[in-house]
Scaffold this motif. Structure first.
Motif, PDB file in Angstrom:
ATOM      1  N   LEU A 254       0.827  -1.208   0.000  1.00 45.22           N
ATOM      2  CA  LEU A 254       0.000   0.000   0.000  1.00 45.22           C
ATOM      3  C   LEU A 254       0.863   1.261   0.000  1.00 45.22           C
ATOM      4  CD1 LEU A 254      -2.844  -1.017   2.484  1.00 45.22           C
ATOM      5  CD2 LEU A 254      -3.094  -0.564   0.036  1.00 45.22           C
ATOM      6  N   VAL A 255       1.935   1.222   0.785  1.00 45.60           N
ATOM      7  CA  VAL A 255       2.849   2.375   0.844  1.00 45.60           C
ATOM      8  C   VAL A 255       3.500   2.601  -0.521  1.00 45.60           C
ATOM      9  CG1 VAL A 255       5.012   3.231   1.825  1.00 45.60           C
ATOM     10  CG2 VAL A 255       3.285   2.217   3.311  1.00 45.60           C
ATOM     11  N   LEU A 256       3.956   1.500  -1.157  1.00 44.97           N
ATOM     12  CA  LEU A 256       4.586   1.632  -2.478  1.00 44.97           C
ATOM     13  C   LEU A 256       3.606   2.170  -3.516  1.00 44.97           C
ATOM     14  CD1 LEU A 256       6.689  -1.671  -2.630  1.00 44.97           C
ATOM     15  CD2 LEU A 256       7.552   0.669  -2.431  1.00 44.97           C
ATOM     16  N   TYR A 257       2.391   1.655  -3.488  1.00 38.69           N
ATOM     17  CA  TYR A 257       1.375   2.094  -4.445  1.00 38.69           C
ATOM     18  C   TYR A 257       1.019   3.565  -4.227  1.00 38.69           C
ATOM     19  CZ  TYR A 257      -2.739   1.845  -7.431  1.00 38.69           C
ATOM     20  OH  TYR A 257      -3.652   2.054  -8.427  1.00 38.69           O
ATOM     21  N   ALA A 258       0.874   3.916  -2.946  1.00 37.45           N
ATOM     22  CA  ALA A 258       0.556   5.311  -2.626  1.00 37.45           C
ATOM     23  C   ALA A 258       1.685   6.249  -3.043  1.00 37.45           C
ATOM     24  CB  ALA A 258       0.277   5.446  -1.135  1.00 37.45           C
ATOM     25  N   HIS A 259       2.920   5.760  -2.946  1.00 38.86           N
ATOM     26  CA  HIS A 259       4.065   6.585  -3.339  1.00 38.86           C
ATOM     27  C   HIS A 259       4.057   6.846  -4.848  1.00 38.86           C
ATOM     28  CE1 HIS A 259       8.065   8.308  -3.258  1.00 38.86           C
ATOM     29  NE2 HIS A 259       8.434   7.468  -4.218  1.00 38.86           N
ATOM     30  N   LYS A 260       3.691   5.799  -5.635  1.00 39.62           N
ATOM     31  CA  LYS A 260       3.625   5.965  -7.079  1.00 39.62           C
ATOM     32  C   LYS A 260       2.545   6.969  -7.474  1.00 39.62           C
ATOM     33  CE  LYS A 260       5.293   1.342  -8.292  1.00 39.62           C
ATOM     34  NZ  LYS A 260       4.944   0.057  -8.954  1.00 39.62           N
ATOM     35  N   MET A 261       1.468   6.985  -6.708  1.00 40.85           N
ATOM     36  CA  MET A 261       0.350   7.868  -7.029  1.00 40.85           C
ATOM     37  C   MET A 261       0.476   9.244  -6.357  1.00 40.85           C
ATOM     38  SD  MET A 261      -1.442   6.059  -9.096  1.00 40.85           S
ATOM     39  CE  MET A 261       0.122   5.347  -9.656  1.00 40.85           C
ATOM     40  N   ASP A 262       1.501   9.452  -5.551  1.00 34.84           N
ATOM     41  CA  ASP A 262       1.638  10.699  -4.803  1.00 34.84           C
ATOM     42  C   ASP A 262       1.928  11.871  -5.752  1.00 34.84           C
ATOM     43  OD1 ASP A 262       1.968  12.231  -2.293  1.00 34.84           O
ATOM     44  OD2 ASP A 262       4.007  12.462  -3.053  1.00 34.84           O
TER      45      ASP A 262
ATOM     46  N   ASP B  30       2.403  15.180  -4.475  1.00 28.41           N
ATOM     47  CA  ASP B  30       2.890  16.314  -3.677  1.00 28.41           C
ATOM     48  C   ASP B  30       3.953  17.110  -4.434  1.00 28.41           C
ATOM     49  OD1 ASP B  30       1.444  16.600  -1.364  1.00 28.41           O
ATOM     50  OD2 ASP B  30       2.537  15.039  -0.294  1.00 28.41           O
ATOM     51  N   GLU B  31       4.890  16.402  -5.089  1.00 32.74           N
ATOM     52  CA  GLU B  31       5.957  17.098  -5.809  1.00 32.74           C
ATOM     53  C   GLU B  31       5.390  17.921  -6.968  1.00 32.74           C
ATOM     54  OE1 GLU B  31       9.078  14.557  -7.040  1.00 32.74           O
ATOM     55  OE2 GLU B  31       9.561  13.865  -5.016  1.00 32.74           O
ATOM     56  N   GLU B  32       4.420  17.352  -7.665  1.00 31.99           N
ATOM     57  CA  GLU B  32       3.794  18.086  -8.771  1.00 31.99           C
ATOM     58  C   GLU B  32       3.104  19.340  -8.263  1.00 31.99           C
ATOM     59  OE1 GLU B  32       3.728  14.805  -8.443  1.00 31.99           O
ATOM     60  OE2 GLU B  32       4.905  14.310 -10.219  1.00 31.99           O
ATOM     61  N   MET B  33       2.454  19.226  -7.115  1.00 34.59           N
ATOM     62  CA  MET B  33       1.796  20.388  -6.528  1.00 34.59           C
ATOM     63  C   MET B  33       2.813  21.470  -6.165  1.00 34.59           C
ATOM     64  SD  MET B  33      -1.490  19.845  -6.474  1.00 34.59           S
ATOM     65  CE  MET B  33      -1.080  19.221  -8.104  1.00 34.59           C
ATOM     66  N   ASP B  34       3.932  21.047  -5.603  1.00 31.40           N
ATOM     67  CA  ASP B  34       4.975  22.008  -5.226  1.00 31.40           C
ATOM     68  C   ASP B  34       5.546  22.701  -6.455  1.00 31.40           C
ATOM     69  OD1 ASP B  34       4.662  21.416  -2.547  1.00 31.40           O
ATOM     70  OD2 ASP B  34       6.292  19.948  -2.509  1.00 31.40           O
ATOM     71  N   ARG B  35       5.796  21.922  -7.513  1.00 30.63           N
ATOM     72  CA  ARG B  35       6.372  22.524  -8.718  1.00 30.63           C
ATOM     73  C   ARG B  35       5.371  23.441  -9.419  1.00 30.63           C
ATOM     74  NH1 ARG B  35       9.387  17.506  -9.105  1.00 30.63           N
ATOM     75  NH2 ARG B  35       7.677  16.473 -10.221  1.00 30.63           N
ATOM     76  N   LEU B  36       4.112  23.026  -9.446  1.00 39.46           N
ATOM     77  CA  LEU B  36       3.093  23.895 -10.037  1.00 39.46           C
ATOM     78  C   LEU B  36       3.024  25.226  -9.297  1.00 39.46           C
ATOM     79  CD1 LEU B  36       0.194  21.363 -10.759  1.00 39.46           C
ATOM     80  CD2 LEU B  36       1.285  22.845 -12.454  1.00 39.46           C
TER      81      LEU B  36
ATOM     82  N   ALA C 230       1.095  19.515 -15.141  1.00 35.29           N
ATOM     83  CA  ALA C 230      -0.337  19.225 -15.222  1.00 35.29           C
ATOM     84  C   ALA C 230      -0.578  17.860 -15.879  1.00 35.29           C
ATOM     85  CB  ALA C 230      -1.051  20.320 -16.007  1.00 35.29           C
ATOM     86  N   ASN C 231       0.229  17.520 -16.884  1.00 37.24           N
ATOM     87  CA  ASN C 231       0.111  16.209 -17.526  1.00 37.24           C
ATOM     88  C   ASN C 231       0.474  15.089 -16.552  1.00 37.24           C
ATOM     89  OD1 ASN C 231      -0.776  16.983 -20.091  1.00 37.24           O
ATOM     90  ND2 ASN C 231       1.300  17.386 -20.817  1.00 37.24           N
ATOM     91  N   THR C 232       1.523  15.285 -15.772  1.00 37.97           N
ATOM     92  CA  THR C 232       1.919  14.278 -14.788  1.00 37.97           C
ATOM     93  C   THR C 232       0.839  14.105 -13.730  1.00 37.97           C
ATOM     94  OG1 THR C 232       4.241  14.885 -15.111  1.00 37.97           O
ATOM     95  CG2 THR C 232       3.726  13.590 -13.155  1.00 37.97           C
ATOM     96  N   LEU C 233       0.264  15.223 -13.291  1.00 38.35           N
ATOM     97  CA  LEU C 233      -0.823  15.158 -12.320  1.00 38.35           C
ATOM     98  C   LEU C 233      -1.995  14.354 -12.866  1.00 38.35           C
ATOM     99  CD1 LEU C 233      -2.186  16.100  -9.671  1.00 38.35           C
ATOM    100  CD2 LEU C 233      -2.904  18.161 -10.901  1.00 38.35           C
ATOM    101  N   SER C 234      -2.317  14.591 -14.125  1.00 39.45           N
ATOM    102  CA  SER C 234      -3.431  13.870 -14.736  1.00 39.45           C
ATOM    103  C   SER C 234      -3.143  12.375 -14.844  1.00 39.45           C
ATOM    104  CB  SER C 234      -3.709  14.451 -16.128  1.00 39.45           C
ATOM    105  OG  SER C 234      -4.762  13.763 -16.765  1.00 39.45           O
ATOM    106  N   SER C 235      -1.914  12.013 -15.210  1.00 41.47           N
ATOM    107  CA  SER C 235      -1.574  10.595 -15.375  1.00 41.47           C
ATOM    108  C   SER C 235      -1.525   9.859 -14.047  1.00 41.47           C
ATOM    109  CB  SER C 235      -0.229  10.464 -16.095  1.00 41.47           C
ATOM    110  OG  SER C 235       0.820  10.993 -15.303  1.00 41.47           O
TER     111      SER C 235
END
Length: 288
Positions: free
Chosen positions: A206-214, A216-222, A254-259
């Motif tokens: 669950l932790v690994l899966y959640a990390h792949k879907m996280d 936070d970094e995209e939000m910070d960069r946006l 935005a594309n990374t967030l969508s994917s």
């Protein structure tokens, strides 16, 4: 303040030599490209006029036209540039020696040669000075127009940045809920299989899966790119190329967030962001 690359200016000036008219039109272009049209009486100013335009503008395709209209009621005399006429006649004789069958040009043909006949009533010094000054005045008017249009573009870009910041905040606020729903959904699917997984192994997966879907970094960069856009809009330097680069970076995030999205609201926010980024990109194509 940013400036648009689109603008128009027109100025006139009258004097004993007639009426000078200067028209400037600019549209967007990757670099500064100058198209300058001058009457024969002002051809000697070509280099000075180009330098003035280069000093006032950084980017854009510039169509600069100067016209000289002679005074309607003035008596004007013509004079012939005898030195040029003699040189032209000598060159014609050289051609006839090499090609004997060449037709002899008529006197009218010779007079039509650029520079052979000119208006003797115009004193070139004052009209040349007036033309250069008129161009500088037109450039000032042009830049005022481009600055006003740039202010309109700036307000539009700022409004899109504010809307995107709101989207980022909303997505960030939903992250804990999305993560919890993701864990719950996976646990329910495992329960439907009728097996009892190892709790420790399940937690690791669950932790690994959640990390792949996280995201936070995209939000910070946006958020960081949006702050940079705001700063560039208030810069005194030409900002078009920098803003275009930032639009590429915003679109990438935005594309990374969508994917990565596992939530319909997050996906919808990413799509809205891409729409706003494209709207900004269209406007930025016109920024100097």
């Amino acid at each position: 303040m940013i400036r648009s690359m689109t603008g128009f200016a027109r100025r006139e000036r009258q004097g004993p030599w007639g009426t000078l008219v200067c028209e400037l039109r600019t549209v967007n272009h990757r670099y500064l490209e100058i198209s300058l049209r001058l009457p024969d009486d002002l051809k000697s100013l070509d280099n000075d006029l180009r330098q003035a335009i280069t000093g006032a503008l950084r980017r854009g395709k510039v169509d600069a036209n100067l016209y000289l209209k002679s005074s309607g009621g003035s008596q004007q005399s013509l004079e012939i540039d005898t030195a040029l006429l003699d040189e032209l006649a000598a060159r014609i004789n050289e051609v006839r020696q090499r090609v004997p069958d060449t037709a002899q040009p008529s006197p009218l043909d010779l007079l039509r040669w650029p520079g052979v006949i000119r208006d003797a009533s115009i004193d070139s010094t004052p009209v040349l000075a007036a033309a250069l000054e008129l161009l500088k005045e037109s450039l000032t008017e042009l830049n005022d127009t481009r600055l006003r249009e740039g202010q309109r573009i700036r307000e539009l870009l700022l409004s899109r940045c504010i809307a995107m910041r709101t989207q980022v905040q909303q997505v960030r606020a939903r992250l804990p809920e999305v993560s919890l729903r993701l864990r719950t959904r996976i646990s329910e699917k495992i329960s439907q299989l009728g097996v009892t997984p190892d709790p420790e192994r399940l937690e690791q997966e669950l932790v690994l899966y959640a990390h792949k879907m996280d995201v936070d970094e995209e939000m910070d960069r946006l958020a960081g790119h949006l702050e940079e856009v705001t700063g560039v809009l208030d810069s005194a330097e030409p900002a078009g190329r920098r803003l275009d680069f930032l639009m590429q970076e915003l679109n990438r995030e935005a594309n990374t967030l969508s994917s990565k999205s596992q939530d319909s609201e997050t996906t919808r926010a990413a799509v809205d962001m891409k729409v706003m980024i494209e709207q900004m990109r269209e406007q930025i194509q016109n920024v100097e």
